[in-house]
Design a protein around this motif. Structure first.
Motif, mmCIF file in Angstrom:
data_model
loop_
_atom_site.group_PDB
_atom_site.id
_atom_site.type_symbol
_atom_site.label_atom_id
_atom_site.label_comp_id
_atom_site.label_asym_id
_atom_site.label_seq_id
_atom_site.Cartn_x
_atom_site.Cartn_y
_atom_site.Cartn_z
ATOM 1 N N ALA A 53 0.821 -1.216 0.000
ATOM 2 C CA ALA A 53 0.000 0.000 0.000
ATOM 3 C C ALA A 53 0.848 1.256 0.000
ATOM 4 O O ALA A 53 0.527 2.231 -0.676
ATOM 5 N N SER A 54 1.932 1.241 0.735
ATOM 6 C CA SER A 54 2.746 2.450 0.808
ATOM 7 C C SER A 54 3.351 2.799 -0.536
ATOM 8 O O SER A 54 3.543 3.958 -0.866
ATOM 9 N N GLY A 55 3.645 1.778 -1.344
ATOM 10 C CA GLY A 55 4.235 2.023 -2.649
ATOM 11 C C GLY A 55 3.298 2.681 -3.623
ATOM 12 O O GLY A 55 3.726 3.301 -4.579
ATOM 13 N N LEU A 56 1.990 2.542 -3.402
ATOM 14 C CA LEU A 56 1.027 3.088 -4.337
ATOM 15 C C LEU A 56 0.926 4.591 -4.265
ATOM 16 O O LEU A 56 0.320 5.209 -5.134
ATOM 17 N N SER A 57 1.472 5.188 -3.237
ATOM 18 C CA SER A 57 1.493 6.644 -3.196
ATOM 19 C C SER A 57 2.474 7.192 -4.224
ATOM 20 O O SER A 57 2.428 8.364 -4.568
ATOM 21 N N LYS A 58 3.353 6.328 -4.737
ATOM 22 C CA LYS A 58 4.295 6.679 -5.799
ATOM 23 C C LYS A 58 4.210 5.595 -6.873
ATOM 24 O O LYS A 58 5.003 4.654 -6.885
ATOM 25 N N PRO A 59 3.229 5.714 -7.772
ATOM 26 C CA PRO A 59 2.988 4.643 -8.747
ATOM 27 C C PRO A 59 4.207 4.253 -9.567
ATOM 28 O O PRO A 59 4.443 3.069 -9.805
ATOM 29 N N ALA A 60 5.000 5.225 -9.996
ATOM 30 C CA ALA A 60 6.170 4.906 -10.815
ATOM 31 C C ALA A 60 7.159 4.042 -10.028
ATOM 32 O O ALA A 60 7.716 3.075 -10.549
ATOM 33 N N SER A 61 7.359 4.403 -8.774
ATOM 34 C CA SER A 61 8.283 3.635 -7.934
ATOM 35 C C SER A 61 7.775 2.212 -7.721
ATOM 36 O O SER A 61 8.553 1.248 -7.711
ATOM 37 N N TYR A 62 6.464 2.079 -7.572
ATOM 38 C CA TYR A 62 5.881 0.750 -7.360
ATOM 39 C C TYR A 62 6.125 -0.144 -8.566
ATOM 40 O O TYR A 62 6.562 -1.301 -8.422
ATOM 41 N N ILE A 63 5.885 0.357 -9.763
ATOM 42 C CA ILE A 63 6.059 -0.455 -10.970
ATOM 43 C C ILE A 63 7.523 -0.837 -11.148
ATOM 44 O O ILE A 63 7.856 -1.981 -11.489
ATOM 45 N N LYS A 64 8.419 0.102 -10.924
ATOM 46 C CA LYS A 64 9.857 -0.206 -11.059
ATOM 47 C C LYS A 64 10.291 -1.275 -10.063
ATOM 48 O O LYS A 64 11.067 -2.177 -10.393
ATOM 49 N N LYS A 65 9.782 -1.177 -8.850
ATOM 50 C CA LYS A 65 10.176 -2.115 -7.801
ATOM 51 C C LYS A 65 9.629 -3.515 -8.060
ATOM 52 O O LYS A 65 10.340 -4.514 -7.895
ATOM 53 N N GLU A 66 8.357 -3.587 -8.479
ATOM 54 C CA GLU A 66 7.706 -4.886 -8.629
ATOM 55 C C GLU A 66 8.110 -5.612 -9.912
ATOM 56 O O GLU A 66 8.082 -6.839 -9.969
ATOM 57 N N TYR A 67 8.455 -4.855 -10.958
ATOM 58 C CA TYR A 67 8.716 -5.481 -12.255
ATOM 59 C C TYR A 67 10.014 -4.977 -12.872
ATOM 60 O O TYR A 67 10.031 -4.462 -13.994
ATOM 61 N N PRO A 68 11.128 -5.118 -12.184
ATOM 62 C CA PRO A 68 12.394 -4.566 -12.696
ATOM 63 C C PRO A 68 12.864 -5.202 -13.997
ATOM 64 O O PRO A 68 13.470 -4.547 -14.837
ATOM 65 N N SER A 69 12.584 -6.495 -14.186
ATOM 66 C CA SER A 69 13.063 -7.164 -15.402
ATOM 67 C C SER A 69 12.107 -6.980 -16.578
ATOM 68 O O SER A 69 12.493 -7.137 -17.737
ATOM 69 N N ALA A 70 10.831 -6.640 -16.288
ATOM 70 C CA ALA A 70 9.841 -6.512 -17.356
ATOM 71 C C ALA A 70 9.888 -5.146 -18.014
ATOM 72 O O ALA A 70 9.541 -4.992 -19.177
ATOM 73 N N ILE A 71 10.323 -4.141 -17.261
ATOM 74 C CA ILE A 71 10.306 -2.774 -17.761
ATOM 75 C C ILE A 71 11.528 -2.528 -18.634
ATOM 76 O O ILE A 71 12.669 -2.709 -18.196
ATOM 77 N N SER A 72 11.287 -2.089 -19.877
ATOM 78 C CA SER A 72 12.402 -1.863 -20.807
ATOM 79 C C SER A 72 12.617 -0.389 -21.109
ATOM 80 O O SER A 72 13.333 -0.048 -22.029
ATOM 81 N N ALA A 73 11.944 0.485 -20.368
ATOM 82 C CA ALA A 73 12.113 1.923 -20.570
ATOM 83 C C ALA A 73 11.782 2.627 -19.268
ATOM 84 O O ALA A 73 11.342 2.010 -18.305
ATOM 85 N N LYS A 74 11.984 3.931 -19.245
ATOM 86 C CA LYS A 74 11.660 4.684 -18.049
ATOM 87 C C LYS A 74 10.167 4.601 -17.766
ATOM 88 O O LYS A 74 9.344 4.416 -18.657
ATOM 89 N N VAL A 75 9.817 4.727 -16.489
ATOM 90 C CA VAL A 75 8.419 4.760 -16.087
ATOM 91 C C VAL A 75 8.037 6.222 -15.917
ATOM 92 O O VAL A 75 8.596 6.942 -15.095
ATOM 93 N N LYS A 76 7.091 6.669 -16.707
ATOM 94 C CA LYS A 76 6.730 8.080 -16.779
ATOM 95 C C LYS A 76 5.440 8.339 -16.019
ATOM 96 O O LYS A 76 4.424 7.685 -16.251
ATOM 97 N N SER A 77 5.483 9.290 -15.102
ATOM 98 C CA SER A 77 4.276 9.710 -14.399
ATOM 99 C C SER A 77 3.554 10.761 -15.228
ATOM 100 O O SER A 77 4.176 11.612 -15.863
ATOM 101 N N LEU A 78 2.199 10.705 -15.224
ATOM 102 C CA LEU A 78 1.403 11.653 -16.011
ATOM 103 C C LEU A 78 0.836 12.784 -15.176
ATOM 104 O O LEU A 78 -0.031 13.513 -15.626
ATOM 105 N N ASP A 79 1.285 12.939 -13.942
ATOM 106 C CA ASP A 79 0.721 13.940 -13.039
ATOM 107 C C ASP A 79 -0.767 13.698 -12.826
ATOM 108 O O ASP A 79 -1.535 14.622 -12.573
ATOM 109 N N ILE A 80 -1.172 12.457 -13.007
ATOM 110 C CA ILE A 80 -2.547 12.039 -12.766
ATOM 111 C C ILE A 80 -2.483 10.941 -11.714
ATOM 112 O O ILE A 80 -1.687 10.007 -11.844
ATOM 113 N N PRO A 81 -3.277 11.022 -10.675
ATOM 114 C CA PRO A 81 -3.187 10.023 -9.609
ATOM 115 C C PRO A 81 -3.263 8.590 -10.132
ATOM 116 O O PRO A 81 -4.138 8.255 -10.935
ATOM 117 N N ASP A 82 -2.302 7.780 -9.723
ATOM 118 C CA ASP A 82 -2.309 6.333 -9.958
ATOM 119 C C ASP A 82 -2.007 5.909 -11.400
ATOM 120 O O ASP A 82 -2.172 4.736 -11.734
#
Length: 540
Positions: A53-82
């Motif tokens: 739950a704490s990671g969801l306050s920073k969606p980009a950080s959550y995706i990077k942490k949970e799926y480090p091998s799946a992500i092949s590019a930067k994780v971009k926040s859209l300034d839109i919640p979640d």
């Protein structure tokens, strides 16, 4: 899962979820053979599992942490919640879809401008007519390739600028067209129209001129957009591509990511109290959909804008399809605009479906072009800003009206056009008639509220003489106003006779459904209109 939605939904049965099949009419998917550019919306924190739950306050950080091998590019926040955007390996896509903290996964599709083809705006040889002047204060947002703010047709009309344009080094590579080279820029100069050597650029300048350009003089003629006293917000949402996979033989080309469109719409929603927005113009699209796209990425933001009284006006596309609309024209709540040709028939290139709200001229529209020039273009892109401009005109006259009432006004003032492909009737924009209807309604204190659902048949005949019993709250003599108005709006010689309690209206050329709508505008929507019949004496 319907093939109409480009959304990857979590499935509840032991079946592997796959990308929904969509036949794109605009551009290839925003991915390569091994990875896909996606938009991920996480559940808000209250719905998250305890250990993350704490990671969801920073969606980009959550995706990077949970799926480090799946992500092949930067994780971009859209300034839109979640919500975040990233490039993900297709083989790992199911992992993300099955994550209980992930609400939805969308493909970040690409849209192109809806003008490859280019109605003419009137070329006035005298001062513009009074009906074309809106009050100061209305604002139209143009989400497009940007606007040439130095063009004399658009000078001093831009009150705000923003750019949302993506660079991607993975999959199908793209380059930001924001002047600062970044993915976002909100400042003066941010939405300058992109370089003309890029296919598609210049489109926004043309669209903006149709909506609110001028008045200006060209070759001795006075030109103007539909709402020349409206102001503009310019938003650039296109990126540069250099791949034939998405550009075809038009290299390089400008295409727009759905995620950048979402950012633009969200920016406008967040700015709704700062600007008096009457309409948002989106002359772009991608895909073909036979059903309303209520699961589209943009749906929720379009809905919020509509609830705030702001219209999202979208082109229906130029593929000549019947029964299909692209996104975002397929989204419930948008005003989807098709095109009519110079003969006032539905243009052969215009997509038509039950999702089309209204038509407008789309053939050889004169407007602003590159380097201070003027020229003609055709397409639903050119029809759409005419509707945006018309909404601005009506909003200026009725600043507190509900958005649906404004749309109903456009329909009431429009001309019925038969879709020869389906034999169904559609409505084509008639600005002068609409503004005349408003003037009559204001004088008679009767609102124009003719629903688009109203039957268009008049018992199969066109009577020359009808009896009108006014609505109960319409008890004043309208005959002197009705005669002048009906003759000007229908072009038919008209006689209006006051019978003290009811009226007799006579048009020797016959009274059709459009004439009936005009009569109701004068005497009230609930007025009773019936044929006047003749009776013979009864013989024994």
């Amino acid at each position: 899962m319907r093939d109409s939605y480009r959304v990857l939904a979590r499935v509840l049965c032991p079946v592997v979820a796959i990308l929904s099949t969509v036949v794109s009419v605009s551009a290839a998917p925003a991915g390569s053979g091994t990875s896909l550019r996606v938009i991920i919306r996480l559940n808000s924190s209250p719905d998250a599992t305890p250990d993350s739950a704490s990671g969801l306050s920073k969606p980009a950080s959550y995706i990077k942490k949970e799926y480090p091998s799946a992500i092949s590019a930067k994780v971009k926040s859209l300034d839109i919640p979640d919500v975040v955007v990233t490039q993900i390996a297709k083989e790992d896509l199911q992992l993300v879809i099955n994550d209980p903290n992930v609400a939805e996964v969308f493909e970040d599709t690409l849209s192109k401008p809806s003008a490859d083809i280019g109605a003419s705006l009137p070329e006035y040889e005298k001062p513009v007519p009074p009906y074309s002047e809106s009050k100061d204060g209305t604002v139209i947002a143009i989400i497009d390739t940007g606007i040439d703010t130095k063009h004399p047709y658009l000078k001093n009309k831009i009150i705000a600028e923003a750019c949302f344009s993506s660079s991607s080094s993975e999959g199908i590579k793209s380059h930001s067209l924001c002047p600062n080279g970044k993915d976002k820029q909100i400042t003066s100069g941010a939405a300058i129209d992109c370089d003309l050597h890029i296919s598609g650029c210049g489109h926004g300048t043309n669209v903006a001129g149709i909506a609110a350009g001028g008045p200006a003089t060209s070759d001795g003629k006075i030109l103007q957009g539909v709402a020349p006293r409206a102001q503009l917000i310019a938003i650039q949402v296109y990126s540069r591509f250099d791949s034939a996979d998405v550009c075809g033989n038009k290299l390089p080309c400008a295409l727009s990511y759905a995620s950048d469109q979402l950012s633009a719409l969200n920016y406008l929603y967040e700015s709704r109290n700062k600007f008096k927005l009457s309409a948002i113009n989106m002359s772009l699209g991608q895909g073909k959909f036979s059903q309303p796209c209520d699961k589209d990425l943009l749906f929720n933001t379009v809905k919020k804008l509509r609830e705030a009284g702001i219209a999202t006006v979208v082109s229906s596309g130029n593929e000549g399809l019947t029964g299909f609309s692209p996104s975002p024209a397929c989204i419930p709540g948008v005003i989807s605009v098709g095109a009519v040709d110079a003969s006032k028939n539905i243009a052969k290139y215009s997509n038509t479906s039950d999702m089309v709200t209204i038509l407008a001229p789309g053939e050889d529209i004169i407007s602003s072009q590159e380097e201070g020039k003027y020229g003609k273009q055709s397409g639903t892109s050119m029809a759409t800003p005419q509707v945006s401009g018309a909404l601005s005109l009506i909003r200026a006259q009725s600043p507190n009206a509900k958005l649906q009432d404004l749309i109903d006004n456009l329909v009431a003032g429009g001309t019925r056009v038969e879709n020869l492909r389906t034999k169904k009737l559609l409505v084509s924009l008639d600005i002068q008639k609409t503004m005349s209807l408003l003037a009559i309604a204001k004088a008679s204190k009767q609102p124009i509220n003719i629903s688009a659902e109203q039957p268009l048949k008049w018992d199969g005949v066109s009577p020359t003489r009808v009896v009108v019993v006014p609505a109960e709250d319409n008890n004043h003599d309208n005959s002197h106003k009705a005669t002048a108005y009906l003759e000007s709006s229908t072009g038919k010689a008209t006689a209006v006779i006051n019978k003290e309690g009811f009226y007799v209206i006579e048009m020797k050329e016959g009274i059709n459904e459009n004439d009936k709508a005009a009569i109701q505008a004068v005497f009230g929507e609930k007025s009773k209109i019936s044929h006047e019949t003749l009776s013979a004496p009864q013989e024994r």
